[in-house]
Design a protein around this motif. Structure first.
Motif, short mmCIF file in Angstrom:
data_model
loop_
_atom_site.label_atom_id
_atom_site.label_comp_id
_atom_site.label_asym_id
_atom_site.label_seq_id
_atom_site.Cartn_x
_atom_site.Cartn_y
_atom_site.Cartn_z
N ASP A 25 7.30 0.86 -19.34
CA ASP A 25 7.06 0.22 -18.03
C ASP A 25 6.11 1.06 -17.19
O ASP A 25 5.23 0.52 -16.51
CB ASP A 25 8.38 0.00 -17.29
CG ASP A 25 8.20 -0.87 -16.07
OD1 ASP A 25 7.58 -1.94 -16.20
OD2 ASP A 25 8.66 -0.45 -14.98
N PHE A 26 6.26 2.37 -17.25
CA PHE A 26 5.35 3.26 -16.51
C PHE A 26 3.91 3.07 -17.01
O PHE A 26 2.99 2.95 -16.21
CB PHE A 26 5.77 4.73 -16.68
CG PHE A 26 4.74 5.69 -16.15
CD1 PHE A 26 4.58 5.88 -14.79
CD2 PHE A 26 3.90 6.37 -17.03
CE1 PHE A 26 3.62 6.76 -14.30
CE2 PHE A 26 2.93 7.23 -16.55
CZ PHE A 26 2.78 7.43 -15.18
N ARG A 40 2.62 0.47 -18.52
CA ARG A 40 2.15 -0.86 -18.13
C ARG A 40 1.65 -0.85 -16.69
O ARG A 40 0.56 -1.32 -16.40
CB ARG A 40 3.26 -1.90 -18.29
CG ARG A 40 2.83 -3.31 -17.84
CD ARG A 40 4.02 -4.25 -17.74
NE ARG A 40 5.07 -3.81 -16.84
CZ ARG A 40 5.01 -3.92 -15.50
NH1 ARG A 40 3.96 -4.42 -14.92
NH2 ARG A 40 6.03 -3.51 -14.76
N ARG A 41 2.46 -0.30 -15.79
CA ARG A 41 2.05 -0.25 -14.38
C ARG A 41 0.81 0.62 -14.20
O ARG A 41 -0.10 0.26 -13.46
CB ARG A 41 3.20 0.25 -13.51
CG ARG A 41 4.28 -0.81 -13.30
CD ARG A 41 5.39 -0.38 -12.35
NE ARG A 41 6.30 0.51 -13.07
CZ ARG A 41 6.61 1.74 -12.69
NH1 ARG A 41 6.12 2.24 -11.58
NH2 ARG A 41 7.43 2.48 -13.40
N PHE A 42 0.76 1.75 -14.88
CA PHE A 42 -0.39 2.64 -14.80
C PHE A 42 -1.65 1.95 -15.32
O PHE A 42 -2.71 2.00 -14.70
CB PHE A 42 -0.12 3.93 -15.60
CG PHE A 42 -1.29 4.86 -15.65
CD1 PHE A 42 -1.66 5.59 -14.53
CD2 PHE A 42 -2.03 4.99 -16.81
CE1 PHE A 42 -2.76 6.45 -14.57
CE2 PHE A 42 -3.12 5.84 -16.86
CZ PHE A 42 -3.49 6.58 -15.75
N GLU A 81 -2.27 -1.31 -15.60
CA GLU A 81 -2.67 -2.41 -14.72
C GLU A 81 -3.34 -1.89 -13.45
O GLU A 81 -4.39 -2.41 -13.04
CB GLU A 81 -1.46 -3.27 -14.35
CG GLU A 81 -1.00 -4.15 -15.47
CD GLU A 81 0.23 -4.97 -15.10
OE1 GLU A 81 0.71 -4.87 -13.95
OE2 GLU A 81 0.71 -5.70 -15.97
N SER A 82 -2.76 -0.88 -12.83
CA SER A 82 -3.36 -0.37 -11.59
C SER A 82 -4.69 0.33 -11.86
O SER A 82 -5.64 0.20 -11.08
CB SER A 82 -2.40 0.56 -10.85
OG SER A 82 -2.08 1.68 -11.65
N HIS A 108 -7.30 -2.36 -12.57
CA HIS A 108 -7.67 -3.00 -11.30
C HIS A 108 -8.60 -2.10 -10.49
O HIS A 108 -9.61 -2.54 -9.96
CB HIS A 108 -6.41 -3.34 -10.50
CG HIS A 108 -6.69 -3.99 -9.19
ND1 HIS A 108 -7.13 -5.29 -9.11
CD2 HIS A 108 -6.63 -3.52 -7.92
CE1 HIS A 108 -7.32 -5.59 -7.83
NE2 HIS A 108 -7.03 -4.54 -7.11
N THR A 127 -3.95 -3.96 -20.90
CA THR A 127 -3.93 -4.96 -19.84
C THR A 127 -4.33 -6.34 -20.37
O THR A 127 -3.71 -7.35 -20.04
CB THR A 127 -4.87 -4.53 -18.69
OG1 THR A 127 -4.48 -3.24 -18.25
CG2 THR A 127 -4.81 -5.49 -17.53
N ARG A 150 -1.53 -7.89 -22.49
CA ARG A 150 -0.45 -8.39 -21.64
C ARG A 150 -0.86 -9.70 -20.97
O ARG A 150 -0.09 -10.66 -20.95
CB ARG A 150 -0.09 -7.34 -20.59
CG ARG A 150 1.02 -7.78 -19.67
CD ARG A 150 1.44 -6.65 -18.73
NE ARG A 150 2.23 -7.12 -17.64
CZ ARG A 150 3.49 -7.53 -17.72
NH1 ARG A 150 4.09 -7.52 -18.90
NH2 ARG A 150 4.15 -7.94 -16.67
#
Length: 143
Positions: free
Chosen positions: A3-4, A6-8, A10-11, A14, A67, A70
């Motif tokens: 999860d970390f 994935r968030r990393f 994606e951010s 972006h 990314t 996903r």
């Protein structure tokens, strides 16, 4: 950890895809190029930009691929849900990503034939354009 990441990813994707990131990268290249005369355009000067861009590109490939994978999975699941919710829809289309390239080409050909057959009945503008392009291509060959 998953999860970390994935968030990393994606951010980071972006942020890196922003206007400001492009300007920052452009600024780095301009500063590097302008410093060329100071360093005598040495091998070390060239190695700095080559190494930096290679490392960044190498790492970004994995983040962007994560990314995109996903996003593709999410879109596929949303389309699957739409197929399941429409009465009369062929739910066998839900697992198209499991087919081989040859099988996908067969399905694509099936839809092309259906579009050609039924386009005049439903005033399908896209099929009309496809027929027009095909006719133009055929007239060029006959010249």
């Amino acid at each position: 950890m998953n999860d970390f990441f994935r968030r990393f990813a994606e951010s980071t994707a972006h942020a890196v895809g922003s206007y400001w990131s492009f300007l920052a990268a452009l600024s780095i290249v301009v500063v590097w190029a302008a410093s060329g005369p100071i360093f005598g355009y040495s091998d070390t000067w060239q190695l700095v930009i080559n190494t930096g861009t290679t490392i960044i590109t190498f790492l970004m490939v994995f983040l962007i691929q994560n990314t995109q994978n996903r996003d593709a999975r999410v879109v596929s699941l949303k389309l699957d849900e739409l197929l399941r919710s429409i009465e009369g829809a062929r739910t066998s289309m839900v697992d198209l990503e499991q087919l081989s390239d040859e099988e996908l080409e067969h399905v694509h050909g099936e839809f092309a034939r259906l579009r050609e057959k039924y386009a005049p009945l439903i005033d399908d503008d896209l099929a009309h354009v496809a027929r027009e392009l095909k006719a133009r291509k055929g007239s060029r060959r006959s010249r």
